[in-house]
Design a protein around this motif. Sequence first.
Motif, mmCIF file in Angstrom:
data_model
loop_
_atom_site.group_PDB
_atom_site.id
_atom_site.type_symbol
_atom_site.label_atom_id
_atom_site.label_comp_id
_atom_site.label_asym_id
_atom_site.label_seq_id
_atom_site.Cartn_x
_atom_site.Cartn_y
_atom_site.Cartn_z
ATOM 1 N N GLU A 112 29.880 -32.030 -7.873
ATOM 2 C CA GLU A 112 29.041 -30.999 -8.355
ATOM 3 C C GLU A 112 29.058 -31.062 -9.793
ATOM 4 O O GLU A 112 29.881 -30.360 -10.772
ATOM 5 N N PRO A 113 28.196 -31.831 -10.666
ATOM 6 C CA PRO A 113 28.327 -32.033 -11.770
ATOM 7 C C PRO A 113 27.687 -30.606 -12.901
ATOM 8 O O PRO A 113 27.991 -30.518 -14.077
ATOM 9 N N PHE A 114 26.988 -29.871 -12.270
ATOM 10 C CA PHE A 114 26.179 -28.662 -12.705
ATOM 11 C C PHE A 114 26.789 -27.544 -11.993
ATOM 12 O O PHE A 114 26.381 -27.419 -10.944
ATOM 13 N N LEU A 115 27.585 -26.669 -12.529
ATOM 14 C CA LEU A 115 28.037 -25.353 -11.830
ATOM 15 C C LEU A 115 27.262 -24.196 -12.126
ATOM 16 O O LEU A 115 27.096 -23.962 -13.373
ATOM 17 N N ALA A 166 18.667 -24.836 -2.524
ATOM 18 C CA ALA A 166 19.910 -25.892 -2.665
ATOM 19 C C ALA A 166 20.111 -26.065 -4.057
ATOM 20 O O ALA A 166 21.203 -26.214 -4.632
ATOM 21 N N GLN A 167 19.070 -26.698 -4.582
ATOM 22 C CA GLN A 167 19.202 -27.255 -6.058
ATOM 23 C C GLN A 167 18.886 -26.274 -7.002
ATOM 24 O O GLN A 167 19.471 -26.645 -8.242
ATOM 25 N N ALA A 168 18.337 -25.021 -6.840
ATOM 26 C CA ALA A 168 18.674 -23.975 -7.755
ATOM 27 C C ALA A 168 20.134 -23.624 -7.969
ATOM 28 O O ALA A 168 20.582 -23.081 -9.100
ATOM 29 N N HIS A 169 20.952 -23.648 -6.710
ATOM 30 C CA HIS A 169 22.142 -23.215 -6.847
ATOM 31 C C HIS A 169 23.105 -24.419 -7.341
ATOM 32 O O HIS A 169 24.123 -24.105 -7.974
ATOM 33 N N PHE A 170 23.049 -25.447 -6.497
ATOM 34 C CA PHE A 170 23.938 -26.610 -6.901
ATOM 35 C C PHE A 170 23.003 -27.913 -7.007
ATOM 36 O O PHE A 170 23.057 -28.686 -6.495
ATOM 37 N N PRO A 171 22.453 -27.929 -8.314
ATOM 38 C CA PRO A 171 21.767 -28.991 -8.591
ATOM 39 C C PRO A 171 22.491 -30.223 -8.758
ATOM 40 O O PRO A 171 23.702 -30.371 -9.526
ATOM 41 N N PRO A 172 21.979 -31.587 -8.504
ATOM 42 C CA PRO A 172 22.525 -32.874 -8.821
ATOM 43 C C PRO A 172 22.554 -33.072 -10.152
ATOM 44 O O PRO A 172 23.348 -33.869 -10.978
ATOM 45 N N ASP A 173 21.454 -32.576 -11.093
ATOM 46 C CA ASP A 173 21.160 -32.788 -12.492
ATOM 47 C C ASP A 173 20.563 -31.574 -12.975
ATOM 48 O O ASP A 173 20.001 -31.004 -12.188
ATOM 49 N N ARG A 174 20.381 -31.589 -14.190
ATOM 50 C CA ARG A 174 19.931 -30.350 -14.891
ATOM 51 C C ARG A 174 18.448 -30.285 -14.447
ATOM 52 O O ARG A 174 17.950 -29.414 -14.329
ATOM 53 N N GLU A 175 17.804 -31.352 -14.677
ATOM 54 C CA GLU A 175 16.354 -31.646 -14.452
ATOM 55 C C GLU A 175 15.921 -31.079 -12.872
ATOM 56 O O GLU A 175 14.998 -30.307 -12.546
ATOM 57 N N SER A 176 16.836 -31.226 -11.953
ATOM 58 C CA SER A 176 16.599 -30.827 -10.436
ATOM 59 C C SER A 176 16.674 -29.149 -10.477
ATOM 60 O O SER A 176 15.942 -28.639 -9.782
ATOM 61 N N GLY A 177 17.682 -28.961 -11.058
ATOM 62 C CA GLY A 177 18.053 -27.420 -11.233
ATOM 63 C C GLY A 177 16.678 -26.613 -11.674
ATOM 64 O O GLY A 177 16.279 -25.534 -11.348
#
Length: 198
Positions: A112-115, A166-177
């Motif tokens: 989880e690189p972005f918490l 899923a990606q709003a809460h636990f994105p694989p990278d900032r762009e996805s979030g």
Amino acid sequence: VEQLLFYLPRDYQDLTDLRPIAKLESGKLQTVRGEIVDLDAKETHKGGSLAAALIDDGTGRVRAVWFNQPMAIKRFNVGDTVLFSGKPTWHIGCWEIAHPNVQVTEEGTLSEPFLPVYSLTEDLRIGDLRRILRVAVSEYAADVPEIMPPELLAMHRFPGIATALAQAHFPPDRESGEAARRRLAFEEFLLLQLAMTL
């Protein structure tokens, strides 16, 4: 549960600044990877407790410390490979990170690189809310009905609702979030516009 799923983070903690321990800088959010070489728990002279885990990455050592959380180190074993994220300080000849974010990993990569960072009430801790939301996203995001037509999703290159949550809460990278949050904001705006026309 749906209301919980739409309780979106206000920001993310970026844990991707992964450094050798020898290259740490004081006071900046950084991540280190290493092997646990020592675990220790003791009482302080003021009646509290101090738990510590010492990790080594071959370039140096970092001590992770938890105040008044004696159980914090029970999940670790000497020899575990871990990632500690936090703001290090130099303390008595060693780098120290108080109450770090921890990820135990075999591969040595961040799962989880972005918490997510949420607005909290007094009685709820960020770690507890993240755990609750991990379960909610895993178990229930796929059950949220998709209300946006496929053409609209394709036109704006938006992800589907389950992926967006899923990606709003636990994105694989900032762009996805950010893309997921834009999609959910667009949906909210669309529903508001439709409600105003009724």
